[in-house]
Design a protein around this motif. Structure first.
Motif, short mmCIF file in Angstrom:
data_model
loop_
_atom_site.label_atom_id
_atom_site.label_comp_id
_atom_site.label_asym_id
_atom_site.label_seq_id
_atom_site.Cartn_x
_atom_site.Cartn_y
_atom_site.Cartn_z
N VAL A 195 0.85 -1.20 0.00
CA VAL A 195 0.00 0.00 0.00
C VAL A 195 0.88 1.25 0.00
N VAL A 196 0.57 2.19 -0.89
CA VAL A 196 1.26 3.49 -0.95
C VAL A 196 0.18 4.58 -1.03
N LEU A 197 0.53 5.79 -0.72
CA LEU A 197 -0.35 6.95 -0.85
C LEU A 197 -1.71 6.74 -0.16
N THR A 198 -1.70 6.61 1.14
CA THR A 198 -2.95 6.49 1.90
C THR A 198 -3.65 7.85 2.01
N THR A 199 -2.92 8.94 1.71
CA THR A 199 -3.49 10.28 1.65
C THR A 199 -2.97 10.93 0.36
N PHE A 200 -3.49 12.12 0.07
CA PHE A 200 -3.04 12.82 -1.13
C PHE A 200 -1.52 12.97 -1.10
N GLY A 201 -0.90 12.81 -2.27
CA GLY A 201 0.55 12.94 -2.36
C GLY A 201 1.08 12.36 -3.65
N ASN A 202 2.42 12.19 -3.69
CA ASN A 202 3.12 11.68 -4.87
C ASN A 202 3.93 10.45 -4.49
N TYR A 203 4.10 9.56 -5.46
CA TYR A 203 4.90 8.36 -5.24
C TYR A 203 5.64 8.04 -6.53
N THR A 204 6.92 7.69 -6.40
CA THR A 204 7.72 7.30 -7.56
C THR A 204 7.93 5.79 -7.51
N VAL A 205 7.62 5.12 -8.60
CA VAL A 205 7.75 3.66 -8.71
C VAL A 205 9.17 3.34 -9.15
N GLY A 206 9.82 2.43 -8.39
CA GLY A 206 11.17 1.97 -8.75
C GLY A 206 12.13 3.13 -8.88
N ASN A 207 13.06 2.99 -9.80
CA ASN A 207 14.06 4.02 -10.07
C ASN A 207 13.50 5.00 -11.11
N ASN A 208 12.45 5.71 -10.72
CA ASN A 208 11.78 6.69 -11.58
C ASN A 208 11.15 6.02 -12.81
N VAL A 209 10.66 4.79 -12.66
CA VAL A 209 10.00 4.07 -13.76
C VAL A 209 8.65 4.70 -14.07
N ALA A 210 7.90 5.06 -13.04
CA ALA A 210 6.58 5.68 -13.21
C ALA A 210 6.33 6.58 -12.01
N LYS A 211 5.39 7.50 -12.18
CA LYS A 211 5.01 8.41 -11.08
C LYS A 211 3.51 8.33 -10.88
N ILE A 212 3.11 8.33 -9.60
CA ILE A 212 1.70 8.30 -9.23
C ILE A 212 1.42 9.55 -8.41
N ARG A 213 0.33 10.23 -8.75
CA ARG A 213 -0.09 11.39 -7.97
C ARG A 213 -1.54 11.16 -7.57
N TYR A 214 -1.83 11.31 -6.28
CA TYR A 214 -3.18 11.13 -5.74
C TYR A 214 -3.61 12.48 -5.17
N ASP A 215 -4.70 13.05 -5.75
CA ASP A 215 -5.15 14.35 -5.29
C ASP A 215 -6.62 14.55 -5.66
N GLY A 216 -7.11 15.72 -5.45
CA GLY A 216 -8.48 16.07 -5.79
C GLY A 216 -8.56 17.00 -6.98
N ILE A 217 -7.49 17.05 -7.76
CA ILE A 217 -7.40 17.98 -8.89
C ILE A 217 -7.59 17.23 -10.19
N GLY A 218 -8.50 17.71 -11.01
CA GLY A 218 -8.70 17.12 -12.32
C GLY A 218 -10.16 17.18 -12.72
N GLU A 219 -10.38 17.02 -13.98
CA GLU A 219 -11.73 17.04 -14.51
C GLU A 219 -12.29 15.63 -14.50
N LEU A 220 -13.46 15.47 -13.92
CA LEU A 220 -14.10 14.15 -13.88
C LEU A 220 -14.74 13.86 -15.23
N PRO A 221 -14.56 12.66 -15.74
CA PRO A 221 -15.17 12.33 -17.02
C PRO A 221 -16.69 12.20 -16.92
N ASP A 222 -17.19 11.95 -15.71
CA ASP A 222 -18.63 11.78 -15.49
C ASP A 222 -19.10 12.91 -14.58
N LYS A 223 -19.83 13.86 -15.14
CA LYS A 223 -20.28 15.03 -14.37
C LYS A 223 -21.21 14.64 -13.23
N ALA A 224 -21.88 13.50 -13.34
CA ALA A 224 -22.80 13.06 -12.27
C ALA A 224 -22.05 12.81 -10.97
#
Length: 189
Positions: free
Chosen positions: A144-173
């Motif tokens: 388990v990573v990112l139990t709260t909003f934040g950033n996580y780097t996978v491996g040696n900078n293989v991928a990046k994960i960002r968890y936040d409340g920013i972004g446009e939802l594809p479903d307006k409902a």
């Protein structure tokens, strides 16, 4: 005495013409009228076609009960419970798990997506619905990573994960609830 007067003018003209013809003939004898071309072998570097353009960056969206837009723009539906391949291209492998919820009256909704394959360098990323009743975890290599909003780097900078409340939802409902959005920067765009 009657003398016969002759005109020398026609003779002079003929003589001049004759001299001109002889002069042209002499010039032609001195100037060759044929040209000899030697065989010359030249090599040129092969003309290479231009390189192909880089692949176009694509986006894949997953949300809700179950909605998704694949990298090629398709919109498959998974209303039955189960695990399905979303992408299985060799280097890129993405699976989705779909199960019924109380919100969907038993119809399947996205319960987890899992990413893996050689493009992640042996790592796996799993994302569950962020409500704790449905898992509420982001996992990398089973941890388990990112139990709260934040950033996580996978491996040696293989991928990046960002968890936040920013972004446009594809479903307006879904905009009536708090936004909890997982963004991923994956290898090869």
């Amino acid at each position: 005495l009657v003398t016969n007067k002759r005109s020398y003018l026609p003779c002079a003209i003929i003589g001049l013409l004759l001299v001109a013809v002889v002069a042209v003939a002499l010039l032609c004898l001195q100037t060759p009228t044929t040209t000899v071309v030697k065989n010359v072998l030249t090599t040129m570097a092969p003309v290479m076609p231009p390189p192909p353009p880089p692949p176009q960056r694509k986006t894949c969206l997953f949300w809700g009960d179950p909605h998704l837009v694949t990298f090629d723009g398709a919109r498959p539906s998974f209303y039955g419970d189960g695990e399905y391949w979303i992408v299985n291209s060799g280097p890129v492998q993405i699976q989705g798990r779909y199960m019924g919820t109380k919100y969907t009256y038993g119809l399947a909704a996205t319960q987890k997506i899992a990413l893996g394959g050689p493009f992640l360098g042996g790592h796996t990323i799993e994302v569950e619905p962020m409500e704790t009743a449905y898992g509420g975890h982001i996992l990398v290599d089973g941890q388990v990573v990112l139990t709260t909003f934040g950033n996580y780097t996978v491996g040696n900078n293989v991928a990046k994960i960002r968890y936040d409340g920013i972004g446009e939802l594809p479903d307006k409902a879904a905009s009536k609830w708090e936004s909890r959005i997982v963004h991923m920067e994956l290898p090869k765009g």
